[in-house]
Design an enzyme around this catalytic site. Structure first.
Site, short mmCIF file in Angstrom:
data_model
loop_
_atom_site.label_atom_id
_atom_site.label_comp_id
_atom_site.label_asym_id
_atom_site.label_seq_id
_atom_site.Cartn_x
_atom_site.Cartn_y
_atom_site.Cartn_z
N LYS A 236 52.30 24.71 24.27
CA LYS A 236 52.07 24.22 22.90
C LYS A 236 50.66 23.67 22.78
O LYS A 236 50.00 23.33 23.78
CB LYS A 236 53.08 23.13 22.52
N PRO B 88 48.05 26.78 31.72
CA PRO B 88 47.26 25.96 32.63
C PRO B 88 47.99 24.65 32.97
O PRO B 88 48.68 24.09 32.11
CB PRO B 88 45.96 25.70 31.88
N VAL B 89 47.84 24.20 34.21
CA VAL B 89 48.57 23.02 34.69
C VAL B 89 47.79 21.74 34.38
O VAL B 89 46.56 21.72 34.45
CB VAL B 89 48.80 23.16 36.22
N GLY C 40 47.49 19.46 28.98
CA GLY C 40 47.78 19.02 27.61
C GLY C 40 48.50 20.08 26.81
O GLY C 40 48.54 20.05 25.59
N GLY D 157 53.07 22.45 29.90
CA GLY D 157 53.58 23.50 30.78
C GLY D 157 54.84 23.08 31.54
O GLY D 157 55.82 23.83 31.59
N SER E 139 56.94 20.65 30.77
CA SER E 139 58.04 20.42 29.82
C SER E 139 58.63 21.75 29.34
O SER E 139 59.84 21.85 29.11
CB SER E 139 57.54 19.64 28.60
N ASP F 219 58.22 15.47 25.46
CA ASP F 219 57.92 16.77 24.85
C ASP F 219 59.06 17.79 25.03
O ASP F 219 59.02 18.87 24.44
CB ASP F 219 56.66 17.38 25.50
P1 ATP Z 1 51.89 17.33 28.71
O1 ATP Z 1 51.10 18.13 27.71
O2 ATP Z 1 53.38 17.34 28.48
O3 ATP Z 1 51.31 15.97 28.99
P2 ATP Z 1 50.50 18.72 30.72
O4 ATP Z 1 50.31 20.08 30.15
O5 ATP Z 1 49.35 17.78 30.58
O6 ATP Z 1 51.77 18.09 30.09
P3 ATP Z 1 51.79 19.79 33.04
O7 ATP Z 1 51.21 21.16 33.16
O8 ATP Z 1 53.17 19.69 32.54
O9 ATP Z 1 50.84 18.83 32.22
O10 ATP Z 1 51.66 19.16 34.49
C1 ATP Z 1 51.44 17.80 34.77
C2 ATP Z 1 51.80 17.54 36.25
O11 ATP Z 1 53.20 17.69 36.40
C3 ATP Z 1 51.18 18.54 37.20
O12 ATP Z 1 50.01 18.03 37.76
C4 ATP Z 1 52.24 18.78 38.25
O13 ATP Z 1 52.00 18.07 39.42
C5 ATP Z 1 53.53 18.26 37.66
N1 ATP Z 1 54.56 19.29 37.40
C6 ATP Z 1 55.87 19.11 37.58
N2 ATP Z 1 56.55 20.21 37.23
C7 ATP Z 1 55.67 21.14 36.82
C8 ATP Z 1 55.79 22.47 36.33
N3 ATP Z 1 56.96 23.08 36.24
N4 ATP Z 1 54.67 23.10 35.96
C9 ATP Z 1 53.47 22.47 36.05
N5 ATP Z 1 53.30 21.21 36.53
C10 ATP Z 1 54.39 20.54 36.90
#
Ligand code: ATP
Length: 293
Positions: free
Chosen positions: A12, A96-97, A100, A103, A105, A138
């Site tokens: 998202k 991307p991990v 924001g 991913g 969620s 989320d």
């Molecule tokens: P949000 O936008 O909900 O704050 P994000 O996009 O910033 O999330 P994610 O990609 O969800 O962040 O990942 C945040 C951390 O969660 C990662 O550094 C990782 O260690 C951990 N994590 C746990 N489960 C997962 C998963 N299935 N995919 C990616 N990261 C995961």
């Protein structure tokens, strides 16, 4: 025959992100306009004979143990619905991990839905959302997908009309941002402006893309953008190359640019790469369907 489910977990972006107030429990009351993107992880789930949860992923950077949100989702479903069989889950990461883009969620939501189907639980979206919110603010939105107003801590959702078609350029600079740090350092009291979320909702209703783009805004940029000037630089290049608007998503660091044409977005992408501002760049679009209905 062994039953195997293959689900798409869409990422998202936040077209608008406002923080209304800080709550006593440490959470924040938000008003956000969420939009699913085409970019998605592929989540494969199958039953296993043993009573355990096995997570595998094609990326070494994410934990494949009880810290993974997909693991937490499977564990919670097993506990809540007394499932004695185990599951094997494979995560093919494309979102991307720590970017924001929710991913983790999204994967979590896919596992909740997948287990509902795999074990014939017949749960409603509301029931899944009630379970999902225990794992992250989320997650209820990720179960639903599309365009939505998200209020409360993120769990009060109102579906919105599809915004007009456009091309998205998603750019994740090579930095790691902690969501906790960003919220903790947000100076709510001194914020000079807040996004016009109501105005954005009107523009979405009217299909007014350009007017909507003028309003896109994220209050968390006041923290992440200050700490990492690369975010502003990416936005600057996108706008110079013809983006209608460029804004950070969630707590960052991903920046999305909205373009009318793929060719213009591609030129901006090449410029960003040439300047060495980011390596993770994707041309995408809004995803209008529901997540694995
Ligand atoms: P949000 O936008 O909900 O704050 P994000 O996009 O910033 O999330 P994610 O990609 O969800 O962040 O990942 C945040 C951390 O969660 C990662 O550094 C990782 O260690 C951990 N994590 C746990 N489960 C997962 C998963 N299935 N995919 C990616 N990261 C995961």
């Amino acid at each position: 025959m062994e039953q195997k489910l293959v689900l798409k977990a869409h990422g998202k972006i936040n077209l608008g992100l406002d923080v209304v107030r800080r709550l006593e429990n440490g959470y924040h009351e938000v008003r956000m306009i969420m939009q699913s993107v085409e970019l998605a992880d592929i989540v494969t789930i199958k039953k296993s004979a043993e009573d355990n949860i096995v997570i595998r992923a094609d990326q070494k950077t994410i934990p494949c143990d009880e810290r993974n949100l997909a693991y937490k989702a499977a564990k919670l479903m097993k506990e809540t619905y007394g499932i004695s069989e185990g599951v094997e889950i494979f995560l093919e990461k494309h979102i991307p991990v720590a970017a924001g883009m929710a991913g983790g969620s999204a994967d979590c939501a896919a596992v909740l839905k997948g287990m509902d189907e795999l074990f014939c639980l017949g749960l409603t979206l509301e029931e899944l959302q009630k379970t999902g919110v225990k794992l992250g603010a989320d997650v209820p939105y990720c179960l639903m997908g599309g365009c939505a107003l998200s209020e409360g801590i993120g769990e009060v959702l109102t579906g919105l009309k599809e915004p007009p078609e456009c091309v998205l350029l998603l750019v994740k600079p090579d930095i790691n941002v902690s969501t906790k740090y960003v919220y903790r350092n947000l100076k709510l009291e001194t914020l000079e402006r807040h996004p016009d979320i109501d105005g954005m909702m009107r523009d979405i209703e009217n299909g007014a893309l350009e007017s909507l783009c003028e309003k896109l805004e994220n209050v968390l940029e006041s923290v992440t953008g200050k700490q990492y000037p690369v975010i502003g630089k990416i936005e600057h290049v996108m706008k110079e190359e013809g983006a209608l608007q460029a804004v950070m998503s969630g707590s960052g660091p991903t920046v999305f640019g909205i373009f009318k044409e793929t060719e213009t977005a591609r030129k901006a992408m090449n410029k960003i790469r040439e300047k060495g501002l980011a390596r993770e760049v994707y041309i995408s679009g809004f995803f209008h369907g529901k997540n694995n209905p």
